[in-house]
Scaffold this motif. Structure first.
Motif, PDB file in Angstrom:
ATOM      1  N   GLN A 160     -11.596 -22.788 -19.052  1.00 26.32           N
ATOM      2  CA  GLN A 160     -10.519 -21.961 -19.570  1.00 26.32           C
ATOM      3  C   GLN A 160     -10.815 -20.488 -19.362  1.00 26.32           C
ATOM      4  N   LEU A 161     -12.073 -20.103 -19.547  1.00 26.83           N
ATOM      5  CA  LEU A 161     -12.458 -18.710 -19.305  1.00 26.83           C
ATOM      6  C   LEU A 161     -12.233 -18.316 -17.847  1.00 26.83           C
ATOM      7  N   THR A 162     -12.566 -19.223 -16.939  1.00 23.22           N
ATOM      8  CA  THR A 162     -12.375 -18.939 -15.513  1.00 23.22           C
ATOM      9  C   THR A 162     -10.903 -18.714 -15.200  1.00 23.22           C
ATOM     10  N   VAL A 163     -10.037 -19.544 -15.781  1.00 26.34           N
ATOM     11  CA  VAL A 163      -8.590 -19.384 -15.576  1.00 26.34           C
ATOM     12  C   VAL A 163      -8.122 -18.053 -16.151  1.00 26.34           C
ATOM     13  N   GLU A 164      -8.622 -17.695 -17.331  1.00 29.01           N
ATOM     14  CA  GLU A 164      -8.228 -16.439 -17.958  1.00 29.01           C
ATOM     15  C   GLU A 164      -8.687 -15.241 -17.137  1.00 29.01           C
ATOM     16  N   VAL A 165      -9.914 -15.303 -16.606  1.00 26.98           N
ATOM     17  CA  VAL A 165     -10.415 -14.207 -15.768  1.00 26.98           C
ATOM     18  C   VAL A 165      -9.526 -14.038 -14.536  1.00 26.98           C
ATOM     19  N   SER A 166      -9.142 -15.141 -13.919  1.00 27.48           N
ATOM     20  CA  SER A 166      -8.280 -15.065 -12.734  1.00 27.48           C
ATOM     21  C   SER A 166      -6.923 -14.448 -13.083  1.00 27.48           C
ATOM     22  N   ALA A 167      -6.355 -14.858 -14.220  1.00 29.02           N
ATOM     23  CA  ALA A 167      -5.054 -14.328 -14.625  1.00 29.02           C
ATOM     24  C   ALA A 167      -5.135 -12.843 -14.948  1.00 29.02           C
ATOM     25  N   ILE A 168      -6.164 -12.447 -15.696  1.00 29.00           N
ATOM     26  CA  ILE A 168      -6.316 -11.036 -16.055  1.00 29.00           C
ATOM     27  C   ILE A 168      -6.551 -10.188 -14.807  1.00 29.00           C
ATOM     28  N   THR A 169      -7.378 -10.685 -13.892  1.00 28.20           N
ATOM     29  CA  THR A 169      -7.636  -9.957 -12.645  1.00 28.20           C
ATOM     30  C   THR A 169      -6.345  -9.741 -11.869  1.00 28.20           C
ATOM     31  N   GLY A 170      -5.571 -10.806 -11.719  1.00 26.79           N
ATOM     32  CA  GLY A 170      -4.320 -10.699 -10.975  1.00 26.79           C
ATOM     33  C   GLY A 170      -3.345  -9.725 -11.604  1.00 26.79           C
ATOM     34  N   ASN A 171      -3.203  -9.787 -12.927  1.00 27.43           N
ATOM     35  CA  ASN A 171      -2.274  -8.893 -13.617  1.00 27.43           C
ATOM     36  C   ASN A 171      -2.716  -7.434 -13.521  1.00 27.43           C
ATOM     37  N   LEU A 172      -4.021  -7.193 -13.683  1.00 27.91           N
ATOM     38  CA  LEU A 172      -4.518  -5.818 -13.585  1.00 27.91           C
ATOM     39  C   LEU A 172      -4.353  -5.263 -12.172  1.00 27.91           C
ATOM     40  N   THR A 176      -2.104  -2.055 -11.309  1.00 28.74           N
ATOM     41  CA  THR A 176      -2.720  -0.903 -10.644  1.00 28.74           C
ATOM     42  C   THR A 176      -2.073  -0.631  -9.294  1.00 28.74           C
ATOM     43  N   GLY A 177      -1.815  -1.707  -8.548  1.00 29.80           N
ATOM     44  CA  GLY A 177      -1.193  -1.538  -7.240  1.00 29.80           C
ATOM     45  C   GLY A 177       0.180  -0.904  -7.335  1.00 29.80           C
ATOM     46  N   VAL A 178       0.989  -1.336  -8.300  1.00 29.79           N
ATOM     47  CA  VAL A 178       2.344  -0.786  -8.457  1.00 29.79           C
ATOM     48  C   VAL A 178       2.288   0.672  -8.887  1.00 29.79           C
ATOM     49  N   VAL A 179       1.463   0.959  -9.907  1.00 31.71           N
ATOM     50  CA  VAL A 179       1.390   2.322 -10.434  1.00 31.71           C
ATOM     51  C   VAL A 179       0.788   3.275  -9.400  1.00 31.71           C
ATOM     52  N   TRP A 180      -0.338   2.888  -8.835  1.00 30.15           N
ATOM     53  CA  TRP A 180      -1.008   3.766  -7.871  1.00 30.15           C
ATOM     54  C   TRP A 180      -0.198   3.898  -6.588  1.00 30.15           C
ATOM     55  N   GLY A 181       0.275   2.757  -6.062  1.00 28.40           N
ATOM     56  CA  GLY A 181       1.057   2.813  -4.827  1.00 28.40           C
ATOM     57  C   GLY A 181       2.344   3.593  -4.996  1.00 28.40           C
ATOM     58  N   GLY A 182       3.023   3.388  -6.142  1.00 27.50           N
ATOM     59  CA  GLY A 182       4.264   4.122  -6.385  1.00 27.50           C
ATOM     60  C   GLY A 182       4.022   5.606  -6.533  1.00 27.50           C
ATOM     61  N   ALA A 183       2.973   5.960  -7.265  1.00 25.79           N
ATOM     62  CA  ALA A 183       2.660   7.380  -7.453  1.00 25.79           C
ATOM     63  C   ALA A 183       2.266   8.040  -6.135  1.00 25.79           C
ATOM     64  N   ALA A 184       1.535   7.296  -5.293  1.00 29.03           N
ATOM     65  CA  ALA A 184       1.158   7.841  -3.979  1.00 29.03           C
ATOM     66  C   ALA A 184       2.384   8.016  -3.098  1.00 29.03           C
ATOM     67  N   ALA A 185       3.328   7.056  -3.168  1.00 30.72           N
ATOM     68  CA  ALA A 185       4.553   7.169  -2.375  1.00 30.72           C
ATOM     69  C   ALA A 185       5.390   8.360  -2.820  1.00 30.72           C
ATOM     70  N   ALA A 186       5.340   8.662  -4.114  1.00 32.45           N
ATOM     71  CA  ALA A 186       6.075   9.813  -4.643  1.00 32.45           C
ATOM     72  C   ALA A 186       5.300  11.114  -4.466  1.00 32.45           C
ATOM     73  N   GLY A 191      -3.184   8.549  -2.059  1.00 34.58           N
ATOM     74  CA  GLY A 191      -3.176   7.104  -1.885  1.00 34.58           C
ATOM     75  C   GLY A 191      -4.584   6.545  -1.780  1.00 34.58           C
ATOM     76  N   PRO A 192      -4.730   5.246  -2.009  1.00 33.73           N
ATOM     77  CA  PRO A 192      -6.066   4.639  -1.943  1.00 33.73           C
ATOM     78  C   PRO A 192      -6.620   4.627  -0.536  1.00 33.73           C
ATOM     79  N   GLN A 193      -7.925   4.871  -0.434  1.00 37.12           N
ATOM     80  CA  GLN A 193      -8.642   4.701   0.817  1.00 37.12           C
ATOM     81  C   GLN A 193      -8.978   3.213   0.988  1.00 37.12           C
ATOM     82  N   PRO A 194      -9.255   2.773   2.214  1.00 37.08           N
ATOM     83  CA  PRO A 194      -9.558   1.345   2.415  1.00 37.08           C
ATOM     84  C   PRO A 194     -10.665   0.825   1.500  1.00 37.08           C
ATOM     85  N   LEU A 195     -11.750   1.590   1.332  1.00 35.17           N
ATOM     86  CA  LEU A 195     -12.839   1.132   0.478  1.00 35.17           C
ATOM     87  C   LEU A 195     -12.425   1.097  -0.992  1.00 35.17           C
ATOM     88  N   ASP A 196     -11.433   1.922  -1.363  1.00 29.78           N
ATOM     89  CA  ASP A 196     -10.945   1.891  -2.741  1.00 29.78           C
ATOM     90  C   ASP A 196     -10.377   0.521  -3.085  1.00 29.78           C
TER      91      ASP A 196
END
Length: 222
Positions: A160-172, A176-186, A191-196
């Motif tokens: 159950q912990l493994t499933v929760e970690v996967s879900a939390i990782t995906g949601n975070l 982050t992708g929406v907020v950071w990508g949207g802010a960079a587009a605006a 924007g994020p560098q490849p290593l970021d």
């Protein structure tokens, strides 16, 4: 009275572990960057330094868990948040696999940062960025294989912990992708560098582990 004494001892143990971990992390980061001075270390880009830091965290986790697994009574019950050495012995196979996985992932992340930094500075490197990338993919495949093998030995709580970690990782990552990508587009932030993106993925998974374990009360001193 005995319960209060045991609780105080548990918190002292956790405080000592935190201080030791912080000292090891700081010392390790200074040592790593000192070794990389030949690759123009002080002038490294922030994304490269961050990836080294994320990789170092995985390496230190692997070292602590590995030492604790190899010597549960000498190191394990002092370094790790467990009730006693017997608990480590019972989970030795899973903990050993986790330690090796963390060491491998951390090493390849640091190798990738080293290769990219050296290539940018036009200095000698252990491997090229392309080779480091393929090594990273191999390491990631090994990490997945180890996770699938451990899944078979997990009890219901750890599954159950493994499933929760996967879900939390995906949601975070999505947030982050929406907020950071949207802010960079605006054009509000850079924007994020490849290593970021690599640091974000592995760093978020690490954060998700702490969140999931903390929600279950498994980070309380034992």
């Amino acid at each position: 009275m005995t319960t209060q004494a045991g609780g105080a001892a548990g918190w002292r143990k956790m405080a000592a572990q935190a201080l030791f971990g912080a000292a090891a992390g700081a010392g390790g980061m200074f040592a790593v960057m000192a070794l990389m001075v030949g690759q123009d270390g002080p002038d490294w880009a922030p994304s490269q330094i961050i990836l080294v830091g994320v990789g170092l965290i995985y390496v230190l986790m692997g070292l602590f868990v590995g030492l604790g697994t190899l010597a549960p009574r000498l190191f394990g019950q002092r370094l790790l948040n467990v009730a006693d050495a017997e608990e480590i012995v019972e989970e030795r196979s899973n903990m050993g696999s986790s330690a090796l996985s963390c060491l491998a992932v951390g090493a390849v992340l640091m190798l990738l940062a080293h290769a990219v930094a050296a290539d940018a500075a036009e200095t000698a490197a252990l491997v090229t960025p392309a080779t480091a990338y393929w090594i990273l993919l191999v390491g990631l495949a090994g990490f997945v294989a180890a996770s699938l093998w451990m899944w078979k030995n997990f009890d219901e709580l750890w599954r159950q912990l493994t499933v929760e970690v996967s879900a939390i990782t995906g949601n975070l990552l999505m947030l982050t992708g929406v907020v950071w990508g949207g802010a960079a587009a605006a054009e509000l932030v850079a924007g994020p560098q490849p290593l970021d993106l690599v640091s974000l993925a592995f760093g978020t998974m690490l954060l998700a582990c702490f969140i999931a374990v903390g929600r279950r009360g498994l980070m309380a001193p034992r």
